[in-house]
Motif scaffolding. Structure first.
Motif, short mmCIF file in Angstrom:
data_model
loop_
_atom_site.label_atom_id
_atom_site.label_comp_id
_atom_site.label_asym_id
_atom_site.label_seq_id
_atom_site.Cartn_x
_atom_site.Cartn_y
_atom_site.Cartn_z
N PRO A 89 20.85 158.98 37.73
CA PRO A 89 21.32 160.02 36.82
C PRO A 89 22.72 159.70 36.30
CG PRO A 89 21.50 160.76 39.09
CD PRO A 89 20.81 159.43 39.13
N THR A 90 22.97 160.02 35.03
CA THR A 90 24.31 159.89 34.45
C THR A 90 24.56 161.09 33.55
OG1 THR A 90 23.82 158.79 32.33
CG2 THR A 90 23.83 157.40 34.30
N GLN A 91 25.79 161.22 33.09
CA GLN A 91 26.13 162.32 32.18
C GLN A 91 25.41 162.19 30.84
OE1 GLN A 91 30.46 162.05 32.13
NE2 GLN A 91 30.63 163.78 33.54
N ARG A 92 24.98 160.99 30.48
CA ARG A 92 24.31 160.76 29.20
C ARG A 92 22.80 160.73 29.36
NH1 ARG A 92 26.66 155.60 26.45
NH2 ARG A 92 25.65 156.54 24.63
N GLY A 93 22.29 161.13 30.51
CA GLY A 93 20.86 161.07 30.76
C GLY A 93 20.54 160.02 31.80
N LYS A 94 19.28 159.87 32.13
CA LYS A 94 18.87 158.96 33.18
C LYS A 94 18.99 157.50 32.71
CE LYS A 94 15.76 162.15 35.53
NZ LYS A 94 14.37 162.40 36.00
N ALA A 95 19.57 156.67 33.58
CA ALA A 95 19.64 155.23 33.35
C ALA A 95 18.49 154.59 34.13
CB ALA A 95 20.97 154.67 33.81
N VAL A 96 17.50 154.09 33.40
CA VAL A 96 16.30 153.53 34.02
C VAL A 96 16.36 152.01 33.88
CG1 VAL A 96 13.79 153.42 33.95
CG2 VAL A 96 14.98 155.59 33.50
N SER A 97 16.18 151.31 34.99
CA SER A 97 16.25 149.86 34.97
C SER A 97 15.07 149.25 35.69
CB SER A 97 17.55 149.37 35.61
OG SER A 97 17.63 149.78 36.97
N VAL A 98 14.78 147.99 35.34
CA VAL A 98 13.87 147.15 36.10
C VAL A 98 14.71 146.00 36.66
CG1 VAL A 98 11.88 145.59 35.99
CG2 VAL A 98 11.87 147.75 34.72
N GLU A 99 14.64 145.79 37.97
CA GLU A 99 15.53 144.85 38.64
C GLU A 99 14.72 143.92 39.53
OE1 GLU A 99 19.01 146.71 40.26
OE2 GLU A 99 18.93 148.36 38.80
N ALA A 100 15.04 142.62 39.46
CA ALA A 100 14.30 141.60 40.21
C ALA A 100 15.23 140.90 41.20
CB ALA A 100 13.70 140.58 39.25
N PHE A 101 14.68 140.61 42.38
CA PHE A 101 15.42 139.94 43.45
C PHE A 101 14.63 138.72 43.93
CE2 PHE A 101 16.64 144.32 43.39
CZ PHE A 101 17.98 144.36 43.75
N ILE A 137 7.46 152.12 28.91
CA ILE A 137 7.14 150.77 29.39
C ILE A 137 7.28 150.70 30.90
CG2 ILE A 137 7.99 148.38 29.43
CD1 ILE A 137 8.58 148.69 26.43
N VAL A 138 8.39 151.21 31.42
CA VAL A 138 8.65 151.14 32.86
C VAL A 138 7.62 151.95 33.64
CG1 VAL A 138 10.32 151.65 34.68
CG2 VAL A 138 11.11 150.73 32.49
N ASP A 139 7.29 153.14 33.15
CA ASP A 139 6.33 154.00 33.87
C ASP A 139 4.95 153.36 33.98
OD1 ASP A 139 8.22 155.93 34.29
OD2 ASP A 139 7.55 157.24 32.66
N ASN A 140 4.62 152.46 33.08
CA ASN A 140 3.29 151.85 33.08
C ASN A 140 3.26 150.46 33.70
OD1 ASN A 140 1.28 153.69 31.57
ND2 ASN A 140 3.12 153.77 30.28
N LEU A 141 4.37 150.03 34.30
CA LEU A 141 4.35 148.74 34.99
C LEU A 141 3.61 148.87 36.32
CD1 LEU A 141 8.03 147.55 34.34
CD2 LEU A 141 5.94 146.69 33.27
N PRO A 142 2.93 147.81 36.75
CA PRO A 142 2.11 147.90 37.96
C PRO A 142 2.94 148.09 39.23
CG PRO A 142 2.22 145.63 37.18
CD PRO A 142 2.84 146.48 36.12
N ALA A 143 2.47 148.98 40.07
CA ALA A 143 3.14 149.23 41.34
C ALA A 143 2.85 148.11 42.32
CB ALA A 143 2.69 150.57 41.91
N LEU A 144 3.66 148.03 43.34
CA LEU A 144 3.52 146.99 44.36
C LEU A 144 2.15 147.06 45.03
CD1 LEU A 144 4.81 144.67 45.96
CD2 LEU A 144 5.76 146.38 47.50
N GLU A 145 1.66 148.26 45.28
CA GLU A 145 0.39 148.40 45.99
C GLU A 145 -0.76 147.80 45.18
OE1 GLU A 145 1.86 151.96 45.10
OE2 GLU A 145 3.37 150.74 46.11
N LEU A 146 -0.68 147.87 43.85
CA LEU A 146 -1.74 147.32 43.02
C LEU A 146 -1.81 145.81 43.15
CD1 LEU A 146 -1.35 149.45 39.76
CD2 LEU A 146 -2.95 149.77 41.65
N GLU A 147 -0.65 145.18 43.26
CA GLU A 147 -0.63 143.73 43.44
C GLU A 147 -1.18 143.37 44.81
OE1 GLU A 147 2.54 140.52 42.15
OE2 GLU A 147 3.18 141.53 43.99
N ALA A 148 -0.81 144.13 45.84
CA ALA A 148 -1.25 143.84 47.19
C ALA A 148 -2.75 144.03 47.35
CB ALA A 148 -0.50 144.72 48.18
#
Length: 351
Positions: A299-311, A338-349
């Motif tokens: 959450p931020t003052q300008r609305g939600k900051a949504v990210s996709v992050e890879a490690f 786009i982010v909401d429709n990315l595959p969850a980890l369980e789907l890959e497993a």
């Protein structure tokens, strides 16, 4: 890399001639040395030591017109074309911020720097190259405009350090910090996370709770973080391209973070690499290095900051991608879809 016996400067120079088609980093790995040691071995033969502080490097870069800025980690490379206008110095953090080049620099990790001239198939390539205490690349700047060769030559003459060694004294590499969760503080993490008003508060929060970024992501749960399939990072890039929206792509290391703001127009996979090959912006990502991916909601003052992050498998952050909001443009709703429709980890497993 410690101070074990390394090849002589003559041996290193001969190896570069023999393996002329190898990238510097790959040749350094082949020789069991760091990239900075490889460069230093050519001191006096196209390589000049200069002071590594960002104040010095940015002063030189600002005179070179349109250049290519490169920042990378072991798994991802961000290349941007632009000029080094609007530099802001700082004791602990410095920045360049304009419509093309967007950098966050941490001077403590700028420890060795060179002006490098190297013959290539297309002529003499001139670059400023900065390395950390272990000899790993922090940031590079490549001259593009022949009209600024005289400025380059003048800067090299004035910036050369009195000491020009062919060998460097380096520190041991500091390994990436593994995930550091603190389950006992989970409720506090969730409560404080929900109260954030700026994304920069996140690192202070995790530090206070004796966690790090990856450790917090692993335990905080919904609605803040959703683990994604490792394939999600490539699907995300393809979906951003297809949607034609603008995003912010953060790629960095301990000493520098480089940010691209704009669209992703041309994707070209090559072996394990996914590549963005756009005018003024290239990205090279090793998909086979991606071990964990998360959709993150702050959450931020300008609305939600949504990210996709890879490690990667060692817990090091490879890249982050956010939606863009400007005065006359807001990609965040489309980005959220786009982010909401990315595959969850369980789907890959489950495959």
């Amino acid at each position: 890399m410690g101070q074990t016996t390394i090849p002589s400067a003559d041996t290193i120079r001969a190896a570069r001639i023999e393996h002329a088609n190898l990238r510097e980093r790959d040749l350094a790995d082949k020789l069991g040395i760091t990239e900075a040691q490889l460069i230093a071995a050519h001191t006096g033969q196209g390589v000049t030591h200069i002071a590594p502080h960002p104040d010095n490097i940015m002063q030189i870069a600002s005179q070179l017109g349109e250049v290519m800025a490169l920042t990378r980690n072991i798994s991802c490379v961000n290349e941007k074309v632009g000029s080094y206008a609007n530099y802001q110095s700082g004791a602990h953090a410095a920045m360049v911020l304009n419509d093309k080049i967007d950098l966050r620099m941490f001077p403590a990790h700028w420890r060795h720097a060179f002006m490098v001239e190297k013959e290539t198939d297309t002529g003499l390539r001139r670059s400023l190259q900065v390395f950390d205490a272990a000899g790993d690349a922090v940031h590079k700047i490549f001259l593009r405009d022949d009209n600024h060769i005289s400025d380059w030559d003048a800067a090299k003459a004035s910036a050369a350090l009195p000491d020009q060694p062919t060998h460097l004294k380096l520190d041991e590499r500091t390994p990436p910090e593994a995930a550091k969760p603190n389950p006992e503080k989970l409720e506090v993490l969730q409560s404080e996370w929900s109260k954030m008003t700026d994304t920069h508060q996140f690192m202070r929060l995790t530090s206070k709770l004796r966690m790090n970024r990856l450790g917090a992501y692993r335990i905080v749960g919904a609605p803040f973080v959703r683990p994604l399939a490792t394939s999600a990072i490539d699907r995300m890039l393809n979906n951003v391209q297809a949607a034609g929206i603008q995003v912010m792509v953060f790629v960095g290391n301990r000493g520098c973070i480089q940010i691209h703001t704009g669209p992703i127009e041309q994707l070209k996979p090559m072996g394990p690499w996914q590549n963005v090959l756009d005018p003024g912006f290239n990205l090279h990502l090793r998909l086979d290095h991606v071990a964990e991916v998360y959709a993150v909601d702050k959450p931020t003052q300008r609305g939600k900051a949504v990210s996709v992050e890879a490690f990667d498998a060692d817990g090091a952050l490879i890249l982050q991608v956010f939606g863009v909001r400007k005065e006359d443009y807001d990609s965040r709703p489309a980005w959220r879809d786009i982010v909401d429709n990315l595959p969850a980890l369980e789907l890959e497993a489950a495959k």
